[in-house]
Every structure is written in C-alpha cells, then in structure tokens.
Scaffold this motif. Structure first.
Motif, short mmCIF file in Angstrom:
data_model
loop_
_atom_site.label_atom_id
_atom_site.label_comp_id
_atom_site.label_asym_id
_atom_site.label_seq_id
_atom_site.Cartn_x
_atom_site.Cartn_y
_atom_site.Cartn_z
N LEU A 1 0.83 -1.20 0.00
CA LEU A 1 0.00 0.00 0.00
C LEU A 1 0.87 1.26 0.00
O LEU A 1 0.62 2.20 -0.76
CB LEU A 1 -0.95 0.01 1.20
N ALA A 2 1.91 1.27 0.82
CA ALA A 2 2.82 2.42 0.87
C ALA A 2 3.47 2.66 -0.48
O ALA A 2 3.55 3.81 -0.95
CB ALA A 2 3.88 2.22 1.96
N ASN A 3 3.92 1.60 -1.14
CA ASN A 3 4.55 1.74 -2.46
C ASN A 3 3.55 2.23 -3.50
O ASN A 3 3.88 3.08 -4.33
CB ASN A 3 5.19 0.42 -2.89
N ALA B 1 1.28 6.62 -6.83
CA ALA B 1 0.12 7.42 -7.23
C ALA B 1 0.45 8.92 -7.13
O ALA B 1 0.15 9.68 -8.05
CB ALA B 1 -1.09 7.08 -6.35
N PHE B 2 1.07 9.33 -6.04
CA PHE B 2 1.39 10.75 -5.88
C PHE B 2 2.59 11.19 -6.70
O PHE B 2 2.73 12.37 -7.01
CB PHE B 2 1.54 11.11 -4.40
N HIS C 1 6.84 16.77 -10.46
CA HIS C 1 6.11 15.65 -11.03
C HIS C 1 7.09 14.54 -11.37
O HIS C 1 8.11 14.79 -12.01
CB HIS C 1 5.36 16.12 -12.29
N ASP C 2 6.81 13.35 -10.93
CA ASP C 2 7.63 12.17 -11.21
C ASP C 2 9.09 12.41 -10.85
O ASP C 2 9.99 12.19 -11.66
CB ASP C 2 7.48 11.74 -12.67
N ARG C 3 9.31 12.92 -9.64
CA ARG C 3 10.63 13.15 -9.05
C ARG C 3 11.47 14.19 -9.79
O ARG C 3 12.70 14.12 -9.78
CB ARG C 3 11.40 11.84 -8.94
N ALA C 4 10.82 15.14 -10.48
CA ALA C 4 11.56 16.18 -11.19
C ALA C 4 10.81 17.51 -11.12
O ALA C 4 9.58 17.54 -11.07
CB ALA C 4 11.75 15.78 -12.66
#
Length: 167
Positions: free
Chosen positions: A6-8, A13-14, A152-155
C-alpha cells in the motif's frame, strides 16, 4: 494488500500527481534553515492560512517547527536550482548567488520570488512519521512572477501552455 505494498502504491500514485513547489525558511538556532516542500496548500482566507507537512522533526524541519515565524516561498521555474539545493541534504544553501536577504522580522528571504508568505504555526498534527503544520499567514512579500514550476515524477518541471476548456 500488505502495508508495504500500500505504501509503495501510494507513493507511485502521488509521484504522478503534480504539485506546486515551495521553499520554507526560518532563522534557526545556528543560522538560517530551509527545506523544499511540495505539500503546501491554502486552507482558508479568514484568517489567511495554509498547510504543509514535514517528514521528520529534526534538522531543518525541526528548527522550522520550533521557529516563532517562518517564510513559505512560492517558487517559479527560475528557482529550480534553489529548490534542488534545499531538497538534498548537504547541498549549498543560502549562498549569495541564490539571492538571499533577511526580512526586518529576521526570516531568511529569497528576494526574487513572486510571493513569500510570512507565517506562524497555529497547530501541528502528528500523522505517522510526518507532521502536518497549519499556519496563519501574517504578511506577504511579493515580486515579479515567472513561469510556474511543478514537481512531477521526481523532477521539477515547467507547467507549459494552458489547456483549452469548454464551458
């Protein structure tokens, strides 16, 4: 689904959900402290209030949690390198080249941001391994706006053109 699964899934999702980028600064016990945040959101207009979260109560986050007041800088795309510096432990922070000053009230201020909201904590709420901070906005220092920036998406990214919508 296990709690790890669930954590992953929650993180994934975020990761795909864009968020605005802010820099939160305060005068700490040993000098200025700051951190990059993508969890800032408006809460109310009367009183003017916002919310953000920090993932630990130590280091820069801990000093911000204990500060009487702090600044929430709303960053533009031109601040991507500053946002990155404050997102990574050990990076150079509060350098002359980044454009820092100190407000008369003592908080470190990134001078060329479109809005820096001077705040004080109204309430903190522990949530798992994070702390949610509800803050009252005391004052706003403004400057020129630039191209908006999102995380967004680590950037860090520019937002691009507005979409056409139908009524």
């Amino acid at each position: 689904m296990t709690s790890d699964e669930l954590a992953n899934e929650f993180k994934a999702a975020f990761r795909e959900h864009p968020a605005g980028v802010a820099l939160i600064t305060a005068e700490g016990s040993d000098g200025p402290v700051g951190l990059t945040a993508s969890s800032v959101a408006s809460v109310a207009t009367s009183p003017a209030a916002l919310v953000f979260s920090v993932t630990r109560a130590t280091g820069s986050a801990g000093q911000i949690l204990h500060a009487d007041t702090f600044l929430v800088h709303l960053l533009d795309a031109r601040h991507a390198s500053v946002a990155q510096a404050f997102a990574v432990s050990g990076s150079e922070r509060f350098t002359a080249g980044q454009g820092w000053s100190t407000l008369p009230t003592g908080e470190p201020h990134l001078t060329n941001v479109r809005a820096a909201l001077r705040c004080r904590s109204m309430q903190t709420v522990p949530v798992g391994d994070s702390t949610l901070v509800v803050a009252e906005v005391l004052d706003i220092v403004t400057s020129d706006s630039g191209e908006p920036m999102i995380y967004h998406d680590r950037a860090f990214r520019e937002t691009g053109a507005a979409l056409e919508t139908r009524s």
